[in-house]
Structures are given as C-alpha cells and as structure tokens.
Design an enzyme around this catalytic site. Sequence first.
Site, PDB file in Angstrom:
ATOM      1  N   ASP A 111      -9.806 -15.327   3.634  1.00  0.00           N
ATOM      2  CA  ASP A 111      -8.231 -14.750   2.759  1.00  0.00           C
ATOM      3  C   ASP A 111      -7.394 -16.377   3.557  1.00  0.00           C
ATOM      4  O   ASP A 111      -6.579 -16.499   3.851  1.00  0.00           O
ATOM      5  CB  ASP A 111      -7.516 -14.019   3.271  1.00  0.00           C
ATOM      6  N   HIS A 156     -12.462 -12.945  -3.707  1.00  0.00           N
ATOM      7  CA  HIS A 156     -13.550 -12.951  -4.643  1.00  0.00           C
ATOM      8  C   HIS A 156     -14.270 -13.133  -5.328  1.00  0.00           C
ATOM      9  O   HIS A 156     -15.357 -13.240  -5.640  1.00  0.00           O
ATOM     10  CB  HIS A 156     -12.411 -11.186  -4.738  1.00  0.00           C
ATOM     11  N   HIS A 185       0.906  -1.273  -0.329  1.00  0.00           N
ATOM     12  CA  HIS A 185       0.117   0.078   0.075  1.00  0.00           C
ATOM     13  C   HIS A 185       0.784   1.081  -0.193  1.00  0.00           C
ATOM     14  O   HIS A 185       2.478   1.292   0.377  1.00  0.00           O
ATOM     15  CB  HIS A 185      -0.519   0.144   1.453  1.00  0.00           C
ATOM     16  N   ASP A 241       2.544   1.895   3.186  1.00  0.00           N
ATOM     17  CA  ASP A 241       3.344   0.905   3.627  1.00  0.00           C
ATOM     18  C   ASP A 241       4.487   1.734   3.166  1.00  0.00           C
ATOM     19  O   ASP A 241       5.659   1.432   4.141  1.00  0.00           O
ATOM     20  CB  ASP A 241       3.198  -0.197   3.038  1.00  0.00           C
TER      21      ASP A 241
HETATM   22  C1  GLO Z   1      -9.118  -6.723   0.685  1.00  0.00           C
HETATM   23  C2  GLO Z   1      -8.023  -6.984  -0.840  1.00  0.00           C
HETATM   24  C3  GLO Z   1      -7.047  -6.599  -0.098  1.00  0.00           C
HETATM   25  C4  GLO Z   1      -6.466  -5.454  -1.583  1.00  0.00           C
HETATM   26  C5  GLO Z   1      -4.958  -5.381  -0.712  1.00  0.00           C
HETATM   27  C6  GLO Z   1      -4.342  -4.617  -2.553  1.00  0.00           C
HETATM   28  O1  GLO Z   1      -9.750  -7.441   0.427  1.00  0.00           O
HETATM   29  O2  GLO Z   1      -8.221  -8.233  -1.031  1.00  0.00           O
HETATM   30  O3  GLO Z   1      -6.026  -7.339   0.432  1.00  0.00           O
HETATM   31  O4  GLO Z   1      -5.348  -6.823  -1.469  1.00  0.00           O
HETATM   32  O5  GLO Z   1      -5.404  -4.023  -0.232  1.00  0.00           O
HETATM   33  O6  GLO Z   1      -4.978  -3.572  -2.350  1.00  0.00           O
HETATM   34 MG    MG Z   2      -6.784  -8.899  -2.333  1.00  0.00          MG
END
Ligand code: GLO
Ligand code: MG
Length: 347
Positions: free
Chosen positions: A252, A215, A51, A54
């Site tokens: 995740d 997702h 990010h 980060d």
């Molecule tokens: C959340 C996302 C998040 C993104 C990360 C990179 O649901 O998966 O982890 O992958 O912020 O943009």
């Molecule tokens: Mg992600």
Amino acid sequence: MNQLTQYRFSFGPWNISEGADPFGGEVRPVFPHEDKFALYRPLGFEGVQFHDDDVVPGMDELSAAQIESKASEVRKMLHNQGLTPEFVAPRLWFAKQTTDGAYTSNCASERAYAWERTKKCIDIARALDCKGIVLWLAREGTYIREAKDARLAYQRLLETVNAILDYDKNVEVWIEPKPNEPTDQAYVPTIGHAIALAYASHAPTRVKGLIESAHALLAGLDPSDEMAFALAHDKLASVHLNDQNGLKYDQDKNFGAVNLRAAFNQVRVLEEAGYGKRGEFIGLDVKAFRTQRGYPVTDHLRNSRALFLMLVEKVRSLDQTIVEQCRESRDYEALELYLLKHLMGLQ
Ligand code: GLO
Ligand code: MG
C-alpha cells in the site's frame, strides 16, 4: 465540448493508522476514529469508505434497531461534514468465526455467521443511503490447496453474490480481488474472476469490481490493463490506487512512488474511459509509513492525491498526434522515448 472530469477522492478510516505491523505495535497515539472525518475535506477528500464496524462498532453484539440508529447518526454526521459514503464492506476477517474463511468456510455455522453479518452490513449501507457493498474476500482461500473443495467454494461465492442481490434490490456488489495475503492463494485473485462472477449472477449489471493497483501487481498483472478490462465491460465501480515494490507483502505504498510510468498508465486509462464522470471516486488505499512523525499522519493521502492530479495533467498534455503517428508507423521506440521525456518534463 467534452467536459473535463472533476475527480473526487475517497479513502477509508484505516488509512490513518498508528503504525503497527506484524513485528511491532503502535508508534503513534491512537487518533480517535470519530475525529478522522473532520480531516477529509481539508485534505481534499469527500468520499468515505467504510467497513461495517467502522460505522457501527461492536455490531455483532447489537440488535437490528441499535444498528440502524447508530448508522443513522453516522449518516447525519457525514451530511454535516459534507461527506459521501462511498461503500460499506463487511469485515469478515477479524471474528473468530472467520478464521478459515467466511462464505467458503467448511463449517456451516461459520458460513451462517458470515451471511448474518453480511445482511447487517447491507442494512448499514441502506441506513447510510449508500449502494456499494465491497467484498474484499480476505480469507476466502486456503493455506494448502487440499483444505477446501475449491469448486464448491466458487459456487458458494456465487450463491452469496446472488443472495446479496436478492436481499436488497438497490445495492451493488463491488468485488475487490486480491491474489494472496492473508491466505496463500485467494479464490478471486483477479478482476477477470470477479467479472466472471458478475456475469454468472442473477443481476450482472449490479455486480462490478474495485481494482487495487497493488493487488494487480501482486498477481503479476499490470493494473492499467486490469482497469481497462473492467472498463471495457463497464464494470469498474471503484479503484484503490497505490503502489507496490515487487512481489512481497501488500505494501500500500503511495500512488506512483515505485513505478511512475505504471501510475501514469492507470491515470491515462481511467481518463480516456471517462471514469469519474458518473461520480465514481478515486480511492486511495495507501498506508502511512511507520517511521513518519506527527499526529495524525496524513501526508501519504495528501501526496498520493496530488500525484494523481499531476498525472492527470500529464495525460491531458500528451500530444495525441505524436501517439497516433507512432502507432500508425509502428514505431514504439519513438513512442516510448516521447513518453519518458514527457514524464520527465522534457517534452
Ligand atoms: C487489503 C485491502 C483492504 C480493503 C478494505 C476494503 O488488502 O486492500 O484494505 O481494501 O478492507 O474492503
Ligand atoms: Mg484495498
């Protein structure tokens, strides 16, 4: 002869976490962010996903020169550790200005904040010598449909993609679709939506997708077919492999932990398309169990990577003649049994 792909792996610092969830705080001491980079190589990873903050913590308070200088330090540190920055993503979901979305907020000054922040994110990527800008459009959606003009929101998203392409002619926009969470409905829920935006943009070859397995599953879709769609358009820039147990919050989970066959099919589609041969990373967006003891907790990353490589072997040892014969004779019962036995190590 066709060279076998040497896969390279990446993750983001957020994948080493302290175990906080919406119902309780941290269960492990904070592991210093800057110490995480030393863990990558020993775990078998060389790509770092970032990010923007980060790379440059507190960036909203810093001048352009300060941002550039901090990002250059990080670039040197990565170089010294033998690491490659894979992408930088503007974190447009924490600041109070992004409470109701960033690029699709109804408020002009909040949209202006989002754009200023995005430019800084691109400046950071440039300083890192990294071309991927990931848009995970966290809050670009609504809790109730009537809250925003959805058609206008889609136009604003396209304007933003174009503005990024114009701001820096070298960067690529990688859209990471997700159908919900934190919003009830997100505006770019699938890779089809992301790729439509790519083709509608000023520079379609510089707009691609990043597909996260969980997702796609939350959207009720099969991740391997989503990947195949992006690959067919040469628009798969990266992946976030993980797993998801049903339609609930974004879990995740470890890659392959819930549905080994679906994981196999993702690896198969990637391998068959030659994904990775142009340097694309296998990203793992996996979360440590809150229950896991240790400090820092990294086994989820090590294990998901190992599972991916085991599945690569399963794909490579699949008997293509049997697959072709079954397809030819339209005997998918035989194909399914062969596949299941192969996954179980029985054939
Ligand atoms: C959340 C996302 C998040 C993104 C990360 C990179 O649901 O998966 O982890 O992958 O912020 O943009
Ligand atoms: Mg992600």
